[in-house]
Scaffold this motif. Structure first.
Motif, PDB file in Angstrom:
ATOM      1  N   GLY A 311     -24.318  83.703  34.292  1.00 40.74           N
ATOM      2  CA  GLY A 311     -23.235  84.609  33.874  1.00 40.74           C
ATOM      3  C   GLY A 311     -21.872  83.981  34.054  1.00 40.74           C
ATOM      4  O   GLY A 311     -20.980  84.139  33.210  1.00 40.74           O
ATOM      5  N   ASN A 312     -21.724  83.281  35.203  1.00 40.96           N
ATOM      6  CA  ASN A 312     -20.436  82.596  35.411  1.00 40.96           C
ATOM      7  C   ASN A 312     -20.178  81.547  34.334  1.00 40.96           C
ATOM      8  O   ASN A 312     -19.049  81.388  33.841  1.00 40.96           O
ATOM      9  CB  ASN A 312     -20.421  81.947  36.788  1.00 40.96           C
ATOM     10  N   ASN A 313     -21.217  80.810  33.976  1.00 43.54           N
ATOM     11  CA  ASN A 313     -21.073  79.797  32.916  1.00 43.54           C
ATOM     12  C   ASN A 313     -20.691  80.444  31.583  1.00 43.54           C
ATOM     13  O   ASN A 313     -19.855  79.923  30.827  1.00 43.54           O
ATOM     14  CB  ASN A 313     -22.370  79.024  32.783  1.00 43.54           C
ATOM     15  N   ALA A 314     -21.301  81.608  31.310  1.00 40.44           N
ATOM     16  CA  ALA A 314     -20.973  82.317  30.074  1.00 40.44           C
ATOM     17  C   ALA A 314     -19.518  82.771  30.080  1.00 40.44           C
ATOM     18  O   ALA A 314     -18.806  82.666  29.061  1.00 40.44           O
ATOM     19  CB  ALA A 314     -21.905  83.505  29.872  1.00 40.44           C
ATOM     20  N   ARG A 315     -19.058  83.281  31.259  1.00 37.72           N
ATOM     21  CA  ARG A 315     -17.661  83.711  31.333  1.00 37.72           C
ATOM     22  C   ARG A 315     -16.704  82.520  31.198  1.00 37.72           C
ATOM     23  O   ARG A 315     -15.653  82.616  30.562  1.00 37.72           O
ATOM     24  CB  ARG A 315     -17.431  84.440  32.665  1.00 37.72           C
ATOM     25  N   ILE A 316     -17.073  81.402  31.798  1.00 39.66           N
ATOM     26  CA  ILE A 316     -16.221  80.202  31.682  1.00 39.66           C
ATOM     27  C   ILE A 316     -16.123  79.757  30.214  1.00 39.66           C
ATOM     28  O   ILE A 316     -15.052  79.430  29.702  1.00 39.66           O
ATOM     29  CB  ILE A 316     -16.777  79.081  32.565  1.00 39.66           C
ATOM     30  N   LEU A 317     -17.280  79.769  29.541  1.00 38.48           N
ATOM     31  CA  LEU A 317     -17.271  79.384  28.124  1.00 38.48           C
ATOM     32  C   LEU A 317     -16.469  80.370  27.285  1.00 38.48           C
ATOM     33  O   LEU A 317     -15.772  79.974  26.328  1.00 38.48           O
ATOM     34  CB  LEU A 317     -18.702  79.275  27.608  1.00 38.48           C
ATOM     35  N   GLN A 318     -16.535  81.663  27.662  1.00 40.44           N
ATOM     36  CA  GLN A 318     -15.748  82.651  26.928  1.00 40.44           C
ATOM     37  C   GLN A 318     -14.247  82.423  27.133  1.00 40.44           C
ATOM     38  O   GLN A 318     -13.452  82.516  26.196  1.00 40.44           O
ATOM     39  CB  GLN A 318     -16.133  84.069  27.374  1.00 40.44           C
ATOM     40  N   GLN A 319     -13.886  82.114  28.384  1.00 39.38           N
ATOM     41  CA  GLN A 319     -12.477  81.820  28.660  1.00 39.38           C
ATOM     42  C   GLN A 319     -12.010  80.559  27.910  1.00 39.38           C
ATOM     43  O   GLN A 319     -10.905  80.522  27.356  1.00 39.38           O
ATOM     44  CB  GLN A 319     -12.258  81.665  30.159  1.00 39.38           C
ATOM     45  N   ARG A 320     -12.872  79.559  27.890  1.00 35.06           N
ATOM     46  CA  ARG A 320     -12.527  78.322  27.179  1.00 35.06           C
ATOM     47  C   ARG A 320     -12.398  78.590  25.672  1.00 35.06           C
ATOM     48  O   ARG A 320     -11.471  78.100  25.004  1.00 35.06           O
ATOM     49  CB  ARG A 320     -13.587  77.269  27.432  1.00 35.06           C
ATOM     50  N   GLU A 321     -13.335  79.420  25.155  1.00 34.02           N
ATOM     51  CA  GLU A 321     -13.267  79.763  23.737  1.00 34.02           C
ATOM     52  C   GLU A 321     -11.992  80.550  23.433  1.00 34.02           C
ATOM     53  O   GLU A 321     -11.334  80.322  22.394  1.00 34.02           O
ATOM     54  CB  GLU A 321     -14.506  80.564  23.352  1.00 34.02           C
ATOM     55  N   ALA A 322     -11.582  81.443  24.320  1.00 39.51           N
ATOM     56  CA  ALA A 322     -10.347  82.208  24.118  1.00 39.51           C
ATOM     57  C   ALA A 322      -9.130  81.291  24.166  1.00 39.51           C
ATOM     58  O   ALA A 322      -8.185  81.435  23.369  1.00 39.51           O
ATOM     59  CB  ALA A 322     -10.245  83.307  25.170  1.00 39.51           C
ATOM     60  N   ALA A 323      -9.158  80.318  25.106  1.00 37.06           N
ATOM     61  CA  ALA A 323      -8.040  79.385  25.188  1.00 37.06           C
ATOM     62  C   ALA A 323      -7.936  78.515  23.926  1.00 37.06           C
ATOM     63  O   ALA A 323      -6.838  78.286  23.387  1.00 37.06           O
ATOM     64  CB  ALA A 323      -8.186  78.509  26.429  1.00 37.06           C
ATOM     65  N   ILE A 324      -9.103  78.054  23.450  1.00 37.56           N
ATOM     66  CA  ILE A 324      -9.088  77.241  22.227  1.00 37.56           C
ATOM     67  C   ILE A 324      -8.630  78.082  21.044  1.00 37.56           C
ATOM     68  O   ILE A 324      -7.871  77.620  20.179  1.00 37.56           O
ATOM     69  CB  ILE A 324     -10.479  76.630  21.976  1.00 37.56           C
ATOM     70  N   ARG A 325      -9.074  79.346  20.997  1.00 38.27           N
ATOM     71  CA  ARG A 325      -8.664  80.229  19.910  1.00 38.27           C
ATOM     72  C   ARG A 325      -7.146  80.441  19.929  1.00 38.27           C
ATOM     73  O   ARG A 325      -6.478  80.428  18.882  1.00 38.27           O
ATOM     74  CB  ARG A 325      -9.403  81.567  20.013  1.00 38.27           C
ATOM     75  N   GLU A 326      -6.612  80.655  21.130  1.00 37.88           N
ATOM     76  CA  GLU A 326      -5.172  80.850  21.254  1.00 37.88           C
ATOM     77  C   GLU A 326      -4.402  79.594  20.827  1.00 37.88           C
ATOM     78  O   GLU A 326      -3.396  79.663  20.100  1.00 37.88           O
ATOM     79  CB  GLU A 326      -4.814  81.224  22.695  1.00 37.88           C
ATOM     80  N   ALA A 327      -4.910  78.441  21.272  1.00 35.99           N
ATOM     81  CA  ALA A 327      -4.264  77.183  20.855  1.00 35.99           C
ATOM     82  C   ALA A 327      -4.374  76.979  19.353  1.00 35.99           C
ATOM     83  O   ALA A 327      -3.427  76.485  18.689  1.00 35.99           O
ATOM     84  CB  ALA A 327      -4.895  76.008  21.606  1.00 35.99           C
ATOM     85  N   PHE A 328      -5.516  77.361  18.779  1.00 31.77           N
ATOM     86  CA  PHE A 328      -5.701  77.236  17.333  1.00 31.77           C
ATOM     87  C   PHE A 328      -4.731  78.144  16.579  1.00 31.77           C
ATOM     88  O   PHE A 328      -4.129  77.741  15.574  1.00 31.77           O
ATOM     89  CB  PHE A 328      -7.148  77.590  16.988  1.00 31.77           C
ATOM     90  N   THR A 329      -4.563  79.378  17.112  1.00 33.34           N
ATOM     91  CA  THR A 329      -3.628  80.311  16.466  1.00 33.34           C
ATOM     92  C   THR A 329      -2.192  79.786  16.532  1.00 33.34           C
ATOM     93  O   THR A 329      -1.432  79.840  15.544  1.00 33.34           O
ATOM     94  CB  THR A 329      -3.727  81.680  17.139  1.00 33.34           C
ATOM     95  N   GLU A 330      -1.825  79.281  17.714  1.00 32.62           N
ATOM     96  CA  GLU A 330      -0.477  78.714  17.857  1.00 32.62           C
ATOM     97  C   GLU A 330      -0.273  77.501  16.951  1.00 32.62           C
ATOM     98  O   GLU A 330       0.791  77.347  16.327  1.00 32.62           O
ATOM     99  CB  GLU A 330      -0.236  78.326  19.314  1.00 32.62           C
TER     100      GLU A 330
END
Length: 467
Positions: A311-330
Motif C-alpha cells: 500500500g505504501n508503494n502504491a501511495r508513493i507511486l500515486q504521489q509520483r504520478e501526481a507530481a509528474i502530472r503537475e509538472a506536465f501541466t506546468e
C-alpha cells in the motif's frame, strides 16, 4: 469652237496677248526687284527614339506613341520656348525694339510676349515624314539674325525638353524624401517594440528554446504514462494484498514469509506428532504448541507488514504520478505561453520586415529619382546648327519670271478670248452659216496667182474661189 477657229482668234488677237504677256512679265520683274529680301535659316534637331534612357536603362514608352512627334512640334512652337529665345538673345533690351513696341502697341502688354508672337509668326517647324529629324525654319531680313534665332529655338527646345523631364522627377524626389522620413520612423518604432518585447520576456532565440521545452514536455508525457501504469499496477497489487494476502504475488514472493510458512508447517507437523504421543498438558506438547503459535503470529505480522508495504508503494507511486502530472501541466502551459509569445514575436518581426521592405524600396526609388532629377541628358540633339544664309530665299527672280511667263501667256489667251466674245468677228464660213447668210466665195490668201480660163474667171482675182 474648234481648234482652227481658236487659232484664228489667237492670231487675230495677237496684239492683246503680247501686251498682256509683256505687262505681266515686266510687272513681275519690277515687283521682284523692289521686294525686300528674305533669308531663311534652318536648324535641324534629331529625337532619340530608341526607347531607352541612357542613364537608368529604363524603357521610355512615351517616344513610341503615335503622337510623340506632333507633341514635340507643338513644344518647339510653344510660347514658352519663344519667350526663352527672347531672353537668350536679349531682344527685349534693345532700345529700337522697345521703340517699335511702343509705336505698335502704344505701350500695352509685355514686350516679351509681343516679341515672342512675332518670332512665332516667322517660325516654321517641319518634321520629317518617316524619321525622327525635325527642321526648325526661321525667316527674316537679316541673315545673321535668322541663323541666331533658329539656333536659339533649337537650344531652348533642348533645355525645355530636359526641364519637362527633370521637373516632375524633382517633385517626385521631394515626395520620396518625405516618405522616407515617415518610413524610417515606422521602422524604428517597429524595431523598438520588438526589442522591448524580447527584453521583457527574456527571449533570445525563440525557436531553440521552443525545441528544448517541447522535448521536455515529451519526456514528461512519457514519464506520466509510465507512472500511470505503475500506479495502476500498484493499486491492483494493493487490492489483492488486502483481499487475499496468500494469493498476492508480493506476499508469495517474500522470502521471509516463505521461510515462516515452511517453519510453521514444520512446527505444526511436530505439534501433531507430539499430540499423538503426549497429552495437552505435557511440557513438550505445550512447547510445540507455543512454537506454532509464535510462528503463526510472526507470519501474520509479516503478512500485515507486506500488505502495508504494498500500500505504501502504491501511495508513493500515486504521489509520483501526481507530481509528474503537475509538472506536465506546468510544462504544457509554459509551452503554450511560448507559442503565444512566438506568435506575438512573429507579428512584431513581420512588422519590422514590412517596414524594412517598404523603407528599402522607397530608398531605392528615391536614389534612382534623385539621379534622374540631377541628369542633364536630353533626348534631343542638334544635328545641323543653322548658319547665316548667303542667298536670299525670296524673292526668287528666276522662278518669278518663269511663273510670270506662264501666267502672262494664260492671261493673254484669256483676254484674247474675252475680247473676241465682246467683239465677235466672222472668221470662217461656219460663222456665216450660223447667221443664215449665203456664201458667195472664199479668198485663199495662200493660193498662187495662175491665169484663169474663160471670160468670168479671168475677170476675178486669182485668190477668189466661187461656190
Amino acid at each position: 469652237m474648234n481648234a482652227s477657229l481658236f487659232l484664228l482668234i489667237l492670231r487675230a488677237r495677237m496684239r492683246i496677248i503680247l501686251v498682256t504677256f509683256f505687262v505681266t512679265v515686266v510687272a513681275t520683274v519690277l515687283v521682284s526687284l523692289f521686294l525686300p529680301k528674305t533669308y531663311t535659316a534652318t536648324s535641324t534637331v534629331v529625337m532619340n527614339t530608341k526607347g531607352t534612357d541612357p542613364l537608368t536603362g529604363m524603357t521610355l514608352p512615351g517616344q513610341l506613341l503615335p503622337g510623340y512627334m506632333a507633341t514635340q512640334v507643338d513644344i518647339i512652337s510653344s510660347k514658352n520656348v519663344a519667350l526663352r529665345v527672347v531672353d537668350q538673345l536679349k531682344l527685349a533690351q534693345s532700345p529700337a525694339v522697345l521703340e517699335e513696341f511702343n509705336r505698335a502697341t502704344e505701350g500695352k502688354g509685355s514686350v516679351r510676349d509681343w516679341l515672342a508672337d512675332l518670332l512665332l509668326r516667322k517660325l516654321d517647324v517641319a518634321p520629317a515624314r518617316e524619321s525622327s529629324v525635325v527642321d526648325i525654319i526661321f525667316k527674316g531680313a537679316d541673315p545673321q539674325f535668322v541663323a541666331a534665332v533658329a539656333n536659339a529655338f533649337a537650344e531652348e527646345y533642348q533645355r525645355v525638353s530636359i526641364q519637362l523631364k527633370v521637373d516632375p522627377l524633382k517633385k517626385a524626389s521631394s515626395y520620396f524624401d518625405e516618405q522616407m522620413k515617415t518610413l524610417r520612423d515606422n521602422l524604428e518604432t517597429a524595431q523598438s517594440r520588438l526589442s522591448k518585447y524580447q527584453q521583457e520576456h527574456g527571449i533570445v532565440s525563440v525557436d531553440n528554446r521552443l525545441d528544448v521545452e517541447t522535448n521536455r514536455l515529451n519526456d514528461l508525457s512519457a514519464q506520466l504514462v509510465a507512472a500511470q501504469g505503475q500506479v495502476m499496477e500498484a493499486q491492483s497489487r494493493q487490492r489483492m494484498a488486502h483481499s487475499d494476502g496468500a494469493e498476492s504475488p508480493d506476499v508469495a514472493s517474500n522470502a521471509l514469509i516463505q521461510n515462516l510458512k515452511i517453519n510453521l508447517g514444520n512446527a505444526e507437523a511436530k505439534l501433531a506428532e507430539v499430540a499423538q504421543r503426549l497429552d495437552r498438558n505435557h511440557p513438550q506438547y505445550q512447547s510445540a504448541k507455543a512454537e506454532v503459535e509464535k510462528l503463526q503470529r510472526d507470519l501474520n505480522t509479516q503478512l500485515a507488514l507486506t500488505s502495508q508495504s504494498v500500500g505504501n508503494n502504491a501511495r508513493i507511486l500515486q504521489q509520483r504520478e501526481a507530481a509528474i502530472r503537475e509538472a506536465f501541466t506546468e510544462q504544457r502551459a509554459k509551452l503554450l505561453e511560448l507559442n503565444r509569445g512566438r506568435d506575438e514575436l512573429n507579428v512584431l518581426s513581420k512588422d519590422v520586415e514590412s517596414a524594412q521592405r517598404a523603407y528599402d524600396v522607397t530608398a531605392q526609388r528615391f536614389a534612382q529619382t534623385k539621379i534622374e532629377s540631377s541628369s542633364e541628358t536630353s533626348d534631343v540633339m542638334i544635328l545641323n546648327p543653322a548658319v547665316p544664309p548667303v542667298d536670299a530665299s525670296s524673292p526668287k527672280i528666276a522662278l518669278n519670271i518663269a511663273l510670270s511667263v506662264v501666267l502672262g501667256g494664260l492671261l493673254g489667251v484669256a483676254f484674247a478670248i474675252l475680247a473676241e466674245m465682246l467683239d465677235r468677228r466672222v472668221r470662217t464660213d461656219a460663222d456665216l452659216a450660223s447667221l443664215d447668210l449665203p456664201l458667195l466665195g472664199e479668198i485663199d490668201w495662200k493660193a498662187s496667182q495662175r491665169p484663169r480660163k474663160g471670160w468670168l474667171r479671168s475677170s476675178m482675182p486669182s485668190r477668189l474661189r466661187l461656190n
